[in-house]
Design a protein around this motif. Sequence first.
Motif, mmCIF file in Angstrom:
data_model
loop_
_atom_site.group_PDB
_atom_site.id
_atom_site.type_symbol
_atom_site.label_atom_id
_atom_site.label_comp_id
_atom_site.label_asym_id
_atom_site.label_seq_id
_atom_site.Cartn_x
_atom_site.Cartn_y
_atom_site.Cartn_z
ATOM 1 N N ALA A 1 -0.868 58.508 23.901
ATOM 2 C CA ALA A 1 -0.937 59.118 22.630
ATOM 3 C C ALA A 1 -0.099 58.316 21.496
ATOM 4 O O ALA A 1 1.367 58.100 21.930
ATOM 5 C CB ALA A 1 -0.254 60.379 22.822
ATOM 6 N N GLU A 2 -0.668 57.858 20.592
ATOM 7 C CA GLU A 2 0.081 57.140 19.408
ATOM 8 C C GLU A 2 0.428 57.983 18.323
ATOM 9 O O GLU A 2 -0.447 58.834 17.667
ATOM 10 C CB GLU A 2 -0.817 55.939 18.933
ATOM 11 C CG GLU A 2 -0.173 54.979 17.726
ATOM 12 C CD GLU A 2 -0.949 54.089 17.140
ATOM 13 O OE1 GLU A 2 -0.363 53.009 17.343
ATOM 14 O OE2 GLU A 2 -2.387 54.264 17.119
ATOM 15 N N VAL A 3 1.641 58.318 17.975
ATOM 16 C CA VAL A 3 1.990 59.264 16.851
ATOM 17 C C VAL A 3 2.566 58.439 15.879
ATOM 18 O O VAL A 3 3.445 57.608 16.077
ATOM 19 C CB VAL A 3 3.000 60.278 17.520
ATOM 20 C CG1 VAL A 3 3.445 61.377 16.183
ATOM 21 C CG2 VAL A 3 2.782 60.778 18.762
ATOM 22 N N CYS A 4 1.964 58.663 14.641
ATOM 23 C CA CYS A 4 2.604 57.556 13.493
ATOM 24 C C CYS A 4 2.564 58.659 12.125
ATOM 25 O O CYS A 4 1.968 59.657 12.077
ATOM 26 C CB CYS A 4 1.787 56.550 13.512
ATOM 27 S SG CYS A 4 -0.157 56.796 13.115
ATOM 28 N N VAL A 5 3.180 58.062 11.197
ATOM 29 C CA VAL A 5 3.116 58.604 10.041
ATOM 30 C C VAL A 5 2.301 57.661 9.044
ATOM 31 O O VAL A 5 2.587 56.362 8.941
ATOM 32 C CB VAL A 5 4.790 58.730 9.384
ATOM 33 C CG1 VAL A 5 4.648 58.993 7.896
ATOM 34 C CG2 VAL A 5 5.539 59.629 10.183
ATOM 35 N N ASP A 6 1.405 58.231 8.466
ATOM 36 C CA ASP A 6 0.329 57.682 7.729
ATOM 37 C C ASP A 6 0.668 57.741 6.266
ATOM 38 O O ASP A 6 0.619 58.872 5.784
ATOM 39 C CB ASP A 6 -1.123 58.258 8.145
ATOM 40 C CG ASP A 6 -2.140 57.219 7.417
ATOM 41 O OD1 ASP A 6 -1.970 56.548 6.457
ATOM 42 O OD2 ASP A 6 -3.445 57.394 7.748
ATOM 43 N N THR A 7 0.843 56.644 5.530
ATOM 44 C CA THR A 7 1.457 56.728 4.267
ATOM 45 C C THR A 7 0.278 56.134 3.321
ATOM 46 O O THR A 7 0.456 56.104 2.178
ATOM 47 C CB THR A 7 2.541 56.156 3.988
ATOM 48 O OG1 THR A 7 2.531 54.888 4.594
ATOM 49 C CG2 THR A 7 3.931 56.645 4.808
ATOM 50 N N TRP A 8 -1.011 55.905 3.710
ATOM 51 C CA TRP A 8 -2.027 55.385 2.878
ATOM 52 C C TRP A 8 -2.204 56.113 1.618
ATOM 53 O O TRP A 8 -2.333 55.798 0.595
ATOM 54 C CB TRP A 8 -3.235 55.080 3.777
ATOM 55 C CG TRP A 8 -4.320 54.252 3.031
ATOM 56 C CD1 TRP A 8 -4.439 52.790 3.178
ATOM 57 C CD2 TRP A 8 -5.228 54.544 2.138
ATOM 58 N NE1 TRP A 8 -5.286 52.454 2.422
ATOM 59 C CE2 TRP A 8 -6.095 53.475 1.711
ATOM 60 C CE3 TRP A 8 -5.670 55.884 1.597
ATOM 61 C CZ2 TRP A 8 -7.070 53.344 0.907
ATOM 62 C CZ3 TRP A 8 -6.887 55.853 1.004
ATOM 63 C CH2 TRP A 8 -7.313 54.887 0.324
ATOM 64 N N ASN A 9 -2.561 57.504 1.911
ATOM 65 C CA ASN A 9 -2.833 58.465 0.861
ATOM 66 C C ASN A 9 -1.581 58.541 -0.086
ATOM 67 O O ASN A 9 -1.862 58.919 -1.040
ATOM 68 C CB ASN A 9 -3.447 59.691 1.334
ATOM 69 C CG ASN A 9 -4.846 59.695 1.591
ATOM 70 O OD1 ASN A 9 -5.506 58.911 1.161
ATOM 71 N ND2 ASN A 9 -5.298 60.548 2.739
ATOM 72 N N HIS A 10 -0.487 58.632 0.597
ATOM 73 C CA HIS A 10 0.632 58.556 -0.206
ATOM 74 C C HIS A 10 0.680 57.339 -1.382
ATOM 75 O O HIS A 10 0.980 57.784 -2.377
ATOM 76 C CB HIS A 10 1.733 58.715 0.821
ATOM 77 C CG HIS A 10 3.366 58.907 -0.047
ATOM 78 N ND1 HIS A 10 3.485 59.911 -0.933
ATOM 79 C CD2 HIS A 10 4.368 57.962 -0.249
ATOM 80 C CE1 HIS A 10 4.861 59.707 -1.330
ATOM 81 N NE2 HIS A 10 5.168 58.828 -1.015
ATOM 82 N N HIS A 11 0.590 56.409 -0.732
ATOM 83 C CA HIS A 11 0.550 55.088 -1.726
ATOM 84 C C HIS A 11 -0.224 55.148 -2.588
ATOM 85 O O HIS A 11 -0.129 54.529 -3.887
ATOM 86 C CB HIS A 11 0.912 53.966 -0.849
ATOM 87 C CG HIS A 11 1.938 53.678 -0.049
ATOM 88 N ND1 HIS A 11 3.213 53.791 -0.732
ATOM 89 C CD2 HIS A 11 2.089 53.484 1.346
ATOM 90 C CE1 HIS A 11 4.125 53.632 0.444
ATOM 91 N NE2 HIS A 11 3.560 53.583 1.471
ATOM 92 N N PHE A 12 -1.556 55.385 -2.469
ATOM 93 C CA PHE A 12 -2.823 55.315 -3.232
ATOM 94 C C PHE A 12 -3.123 56.649 -4.347
ATOM 95 O O PHE A 12 -3.631 56.299 -5.123
ATOM 96 C CB PHE A 12 -3.802 54.627 -2.677
ATOM 97 C CG PHE A 12 -3.774 53.271 -1.902
ATOM 98 C CD1 PHE A 12 -3.922 52.120 -2.847
ATOM 99 C CD2 PHE A 12 -3.467 53.069 -0.684
ATOM 100 C CE1 PHE A 12 -3.388 50.900 -2.233
ATOM 101 C CE2 PHE A 12 -3.095 51.661 -0.119
ATOM 102 C CZ PHE A 12 -3.263 50.609 -0.849
#
Length: 157
Positions: A44-55
Motif C-alpha cells: 500500500a502506497e499512501v501519499c498526498v496528491d497535490t496536483w489538483n491543488h497546484h493546478f
Amino acid sequence: MVETSDESVRGAFERLAQRVRDELAAAGLPLVMPGLSPELAVGAEVCVDTWNHHFHGEEPEVVVRWKVSPQLRSNAMEDARLRRVVTAAIRQSGEVQIAMAAAVIAILSAAGFTVRDRDNDLSPFDVQVLAGPEPGRRPGWAFPDEGLVPPGGPENA
C-alpha cells in the motif's frame, strides 16, 4: 519560521496520510514508505496528491494505491505496450489492484475513516481518503491504557 497556508494545509493532509499508514500497518498490510525506490515498492502506497491543488486550487487528496510486485508490474506494462490485449500479467495485476482497493476501503472504514474509490481515469484502482476518524477516537490497535499521541500532536486526534 511562520507556516504558510499551503504548508499548513499540506501538513494536515500529511498527518491524515500517516494515520492511514498506521491503520493499514495494524491490519498487517505491507507499506511502501515515502522515498522508497520504485524497484522495491510493494504494498500500500499512501501519499498526498497535490496536483489538483497546484493546478486547480482544490484541496490536496490522501490517496492509497496498491503496488504489485515490480516483476508483475513490469510484465503488465510491457504486455500493454507491446500487445494491447489482456494478457495473464495484465489481468492478474488489475484483479489484484481491484481486490486490494476493496480491502483498503474495508479496513479504513472499520477504523472510522471516510473513504471511496477515487474518481480518476488515469489511476482507476486508487482509493481516496476523505476524512479520518472522529476526533478523540482511539485506534483499535492501541492499548487501552496507552497514552497514544497521534502524528502532529493531541490536537489532531
